[in-house]
Design a protein around this motif. Structure first.
Motif, PDB file in Angstrom:
ATOM      1  N   LEU A   1      -1.668  11.328  -5.881  1.00 39.95           N
ATOM      2  CA  LEU A   1      -2.808  12.123  -5.415  1.00 39.95           C
ATOM      3  C   LEU A   1      -4.120  11.443  -5.786  1.00 39.95           C
ATOM      4  CD1 LEU A   1      -4.096  14.695  -4.252  1.00 39.95           C
ATOM      5  CD2 LEU A   1      -3.740  15.790  -6.455  1.00 39.95           C
ATOM      6  N   LEU A   2      -4.188  10.949  -7.025  1.00 33.78           N
ATOM      7  CA  LEU A   2      -5.397  10.261  -7.480  1.00 33.78           C
ATOM      8  C   LEU A   2      -5.695   9.060  -6.589  1.00 33.78           C
ATOM      9  CD1 LEU A   2      -7.607   9.704  -9.681  1.00 33.78           C
ATOM     10  CD2 LEU A   2      -5.916   8.253 -10.807  1.00 33.78           C
ATOM     11  N   LEU A   3      -4.656   8.251  -6.306  1.00 38.28           N
ATOM     12  CA  LEU A   3      -4.856   7.074  -5.458  1.00 38.28           C
ATOM     13  C   LEU A   3      -5.333   7.493  -4.066  1.00 38.28           C
ATOM     14  CD1 LEU A   3      -1.686   5.031  -6.461  1.00 38.28           C
ATOM     15  CD2 LEU A   3      -4.050   4.480  -7.014  1.00 38.28           C
ATOM     16  N   ALA A   4      -4.733   8.564  -3.544  1.00 35.06           N
ATOM     17  CA  ALA A   4      -5.127   9.024  -2.212  1.00 35.06           C
ATOM     18  C   ALA A   4      -6.593   9.440  -2.207  1.00 35.06           C
ATOM     19  CB  ALA A   4      -4.243  10.183  -1.775  1.00 35.06           C
ATOM     20  N   VAL A   5      -7.015  10.159  -3.242  1.00 36.09           N
ATOM     21  CA  VAL A   5      -8.400  10.632  -3.296  1.00 36.09           C
ATOM     22  C   VAL A   5      -9.358   9.439  -3.372  1.00 36.09           C
ATOM     23  CG1 VAL A   5     -10.065  11.857  -4.731  1.00 36.09           C
ATOM     24  CG2 VAL A   5      -7.835  12.860  -4.292  1.00 36.09           C
ATOM     25  N   LEU A   6      -9.016   8.445  -4.190  1.00 42.56           N
ATOM     26  CA  LEU A   6      -9.890   7.276  -4.319  1.00 42.56           C
ATOM     27  C   LEU A   6      -9.991   6.525  -3.002  1.00 42.56           C
ATOM     28  CD1 LEU A   6      -8.965   5.853  -7.829  1.00 42.56           C
ATOM     29  CD2 LEU A   6     -10.941   7.213  -7.161  1.00 42.56           C
ATOM     30  N   ILE A   7      -8.839   6.329  -2.348  1.00 41.37           N
ATOM     31  CA  ILE A   7      -8.843   5.577  -1.096  1.00 41.37           C
ATOM     32  C   ILE A   7      -9.556   6.370  -0.004  1.00 41.37           C
ATOM     33  CG2 ILE A   7      -7.345   4.712   0.754  1.00 41.37           C
ATOM     34  CD1 ILE A   7      -5.430   3.796  -1.382  1.00 41.37           C
ATOM     35  N   ASP A   8      -9.419   7.669  -0.040  1.00 39.85           N
ATOM     36  CA  ASP A   8     -10.010   8.514   0.997  1.00 39.85           C
ATOM     37  C   ASP A   8     -11.535   8.512   0.942  1.00 39.85           C
ATOM     38  OD1 ASP A   8      -9.632  10.456   3.162  1.00 39.85           O
ATOM     39  OD2 ASP A   8     -10.615  11.836   1.773  1.00 39.85           O
TER      40      ASP A   8
ATOM     41  N   LEU B   1      -2.989  11.328   1.737  1.00 43.01           N
ATOM     42  CA  LEU B   1      -4.033  10.701   2.548  1.00 43.01           C
ATOM     43  C   LEU B   1      -4.136  11.380   3.901  1.00 43.01           C
ATOM     44  CD1 LEU B   1      -3.953   6.818   2.167  1.00 43.01           C
ATOM     45  CD2 LEU B   1      -5.927   8.323   2.020  1.00 43.01           C
ATOM     46  N   ALA B   2      -2.972  11.643   4.494  1.00 46.19           N
ATOM     47  CA  ALA B   2      -2.966  12.323   5.792  1.00 46.19           C
ATOM     48  C   ALA B   2      -3.570  13.710   5.656  1.00 46.19           C
ATOM     49  CB  ALA B   2      -1.544  12.410   6.328  1.00 46.19           C
ATOM     50  N   GLY B   3      -3.224  14.391   4.555  1.00 49.35           N
ATOM     51  CA  GLY B   3      -3.762  15.728   4.341  1.00 49.35           C
ATOM     52  C   GLY B   3      -5.268  15.698   4.162  1.00 49.35           C
ATOM     53  N   LEU B   4      -5.748  14.716   3.398  1.00 49.33           N
ATOM     54  CA  LEU B   4      -7.191  14.638   3.127  1.00 49.33           C
ATOM     55  C   LEU B   4      -7.975  14.337   4.391  1.00 49.33           C
ATOM     56  CD1 LEU B   4      -7.119  12.696  -0.257  1.00 49.33           C
ATOM     57  CD2 LEU B   4      -7.981  15.014   0.112  1.00 49.33           C
ATOM     58  N   LYS B   5      -7.388  13.516   5.273  1.00 48.87           N
ATOM     59  CA  LYS B   5      -8.084  13.178   6.519  1.00 48.87           C
ATOM     60  C   LYS B   5      -8.253  14.419   7.383  1.00 48.87           C
ATOM     61  CE  LYS B   5      -7.488   8.281   7.004  1.00 48.87           C
ATOM     62  NZ  LYS B   5      -6.209   7.730   6.553  1.00 48.87           N
TER      63      LYS B   5
END
Lengths: 302, 306
Positions: A100-107, A187-191
């Motif tokens: 989750l942390l990685l996804a947030v940073l990349i997002d 990542l998909a969710g954040l987008k």
């Protein structure tokens, strides 16, 4: 709204005889397959777990004896159950939040995000069997890369051979794959999160952290549910990786390995193996049912 | 100095400074350093496997895998191919995975079409039957299937073991039966996002159920099918347990399970094993790199509902 209702009222007359034949065959085959391959065997496992069957002779009913033996008289059982729980805790409390942390940073739209995303995700396409072999290259006692990095030549640590240590190393290897999987889902969710939500929060003076935990994270609920289910299922299904490393022995016992050992080993204790499988089933059903109840609720709201 | 160079920046667009300033902010730098470290850590084991596979065993057994090379060669790849017949195992994988993916997609797409597009009674039950089935641990169904397959006779031309056990049919049917659940879940979610009006127009024109499915719904699902097909192929390719349990003849094993045999044969030579692992990993890595978009779409189709 009026059209669907009318269609529903037209009901059975909607389908011609040919339609019914098509439906019968093309729904029938998959349902038959699903029952024959998945649900039938599940029920059979439950029934067989109350017998002392060896797979060849007659089936003898033994009541709950297999379960009693399993809990009191089978030294591998509790370590295996503990390892499965540890697996669940490690993936759920460390690998998943890390993903989750990685996804947030990349997002947040950093540069090179495609490179990061691809690299972090790459292990997911590897077979767990291959991950097991790669783990051996990294962790092997005499030539492994880890001992070389630690310059541990005098008294090398046997990362995979030491029964107190090896489960942790395998967990690292499993997390290597799990993290990327979780990351891509988030990542998909954040987008999909409506950017105006974040803007509104920023205007109201929320800090980045507050925005995430109070505004963004709650909207990720469907993803959280999926990730939770995947984590539980992965933790309970875990098999390939320990089997590839040392056939799940010497500190790497898992419930799935015990089932496999009991049915394809020379002993072929099918009744007993089924009892272990049923324990596995009960634990996962708890989570699966919770998930399904939520899905059905969502379905009704559609 | 400053006056002399002043006219020059006029040619650079005014937008140039902001990104540079952003890149230099310590927070950003920290994020990059963190992501770069993690990325490299994630790549390292793979690179190590490739590196090990290129080096002779004598060298690494003396100096370890983490040392500078004296000699690099593709010898182990050649050896893995010639001595253990990896080509044969690749073909076995294709024999299982190609029909497996196609059948799973075909049946699942019809079921998904029926539960999401036709107003049938019991749709939710059907959907749950399939979805929940895919979530059960594989070991729960292994034992009865093992017994069952041993008792289903097949003619010799279908299986030289004369039973379903130890034949490709067993693995294909388990793969299809087990994966249909996931495919139904994903495709039903996708089909729900398609506009219902298209179907309604077709129904008014008197289209049969088959026409509604094959000519109208399926073409619209092409992106979802491509994504799911990619994902399913890597899953079936990577599967280890089914073939291990349902196939006893080593010559019929698919590639992922055969790697285990390679290990038995050359258990001391980790470099050969590394070459084998790289060979096994290569197709899925290639699929991933070439079809990344599809692959990720396949995974996320099921998780975020449109």
């Amino acid at each position: 709204m009026s059209t669907p209702r009318r269609a529903a009222r037209r009901g059975p007359r909607r389908f011609t005889r040919r339609d019914l034949a098509v439906l019968g065959v093309l729904l029938g085959i998959p349902i038959l397959l699903d029952v024959a391959i998945v649900w039938g065997p599940t029920l059979a496992s439950i029934v067989l777990s109350f017998t002392s069957w060896d797979g060849i002779g007659d089936i003898h009913w033994v009541g709950t004896k297999n379960y009693e033996n399993l809990f009191t008289n089978y030294p591998q059982f509790w370590p295996a159950a503990r390892h499965n729980l540890l697996w669940l805790a490690f993936l759920g409390l460390i690998a998943t939040p890390f993903g989750l942390l990685l996804a947030v940073l990349i997002d947040r739209g950093v540069r090179f995000s495609r490179f990061y995303q691809s690299t972090l995700y790459m292990p997911v396409v590897l077979s767990l069997a291959v991950v097991g072999f790669i783990a051996q290259l990294v962790f092997s006692r005499d030539q492994g890369a880890l001992n070389a990095i630690l310059a541990d030549t005098e008294n090398p640590t046997d990362w995979l051979g030491d029964p107190d240590l090896n489960i942790w190393m395998i967990l690292l290897a499993a997390a290597w794959r799990h993290t990327g999987y979780v990351m891509i889902l988030y990542l998909a969710g954040l987008k999909a999160v409506d950017p105006s939500l974040k803007e509104a929060a920023a205007i109201d003076g929320a800090s980045e952290r507050q925005t995430f935990f109070r505004v963004v994270f709650p909207t990720l609920r469907p993803v959280n549910v999926i990730v939770g289910v995947i984590t539980v299922i992965e933790a309970l299904r875990a098999f390939d990786i320990v089997y590839a490393v040392n056939k799940g022995r010497n500190g790497l016992e898992l419930l799935s390995v015990l089932v496999t050992d009991n049915i394809i080993g020379e002993a072929s204790r099918i009744g007993f193996g089924s009892a272990i499988a049923v324990v596995l089933l009960l634990v996962s059903m708890g989570f699966v049912v919770t998930y399904l109840v939520q899905e059905i609720r969502g379905e009704k709201n559609r | 100095m400053t006056i002399d160079t002043a006219p020059a920046p006029a040619t650079t667009p005014a937008a140039a400074p902001p990104p540079r300033r952003r890149a230099l902010r310590p927070g950003r730098l920290g994020v990059h350093a963190f992501l770069m470290t993690v990325s490299l850590a994630f790549l390292a084991p793979l690179l190590l496997a490739v590196y090990a596979s290129l080096r002779p065993y004598d060298e690494t057994s003396e100096h370890g895998y983490f040392s500078l090379p004296k000699k690099l060669s593709f010898d182990y790849y050649q050896q893995a191919f010639s001595d253990s017949g990896m080509m044969k195992y690749f073909i076995n994988t294709l024999i299982i995975a190609v029909p497996g993916v196609l059948l799973a997609l075909f049946f699942a797409s019809f079921v998904a079409f029926a539960v999401s597009r036709l107003r049938m009674r019991g749709s939710i039950v059907l959907l749950m039957l399939f979805t929940a089935g895919n979530l059960l641990p594989q070991q729960v169904i292994v034992t009865p299937l093992y017994v069952l397959f041993n008792r289903i006779p097949l003619p010799y031309w279908m299986s030289d073991s004369m039973t379903m056990f130890d034949s490709y049919w067993a693995v294909i049917s388990v793969q299809v039966g087990f994966q249909i659940g996931f495919c139904v879940f994903v495709l039903a979610n996708f089909m729900r996002t398609l506009p219902q009006e298209i179907l309604e127009a077709a129904i008014v024109d008197g289209a049969s159920v088959w026409t509604q499915y094959w000519r109208i719904t399926l073409p619209l699902c092409r992106p979802a099918l491509a994504a799911l097909g990619t994902l399913q192929f890597t899953w079936m390719y990577n599967d280890f347990l089914w073939a291990l349990v349902f196939i006893s003849d080593g010559d019929k094993l698919p590639i992922t399970s055969a790697l285990n045999n390679l290990r038995g044969q050359f258990f001391t030579d980790y470099n050969l094993l590394a070459a084998g692992s790289v060979i096994v990993a290569l197709p899925t890595l290639l699929v991933f790199l070439l079809l990344q978009r599809h692959f990720i779409a396949g995974l996320t189709l099921g998780s975020t509902k449109g």
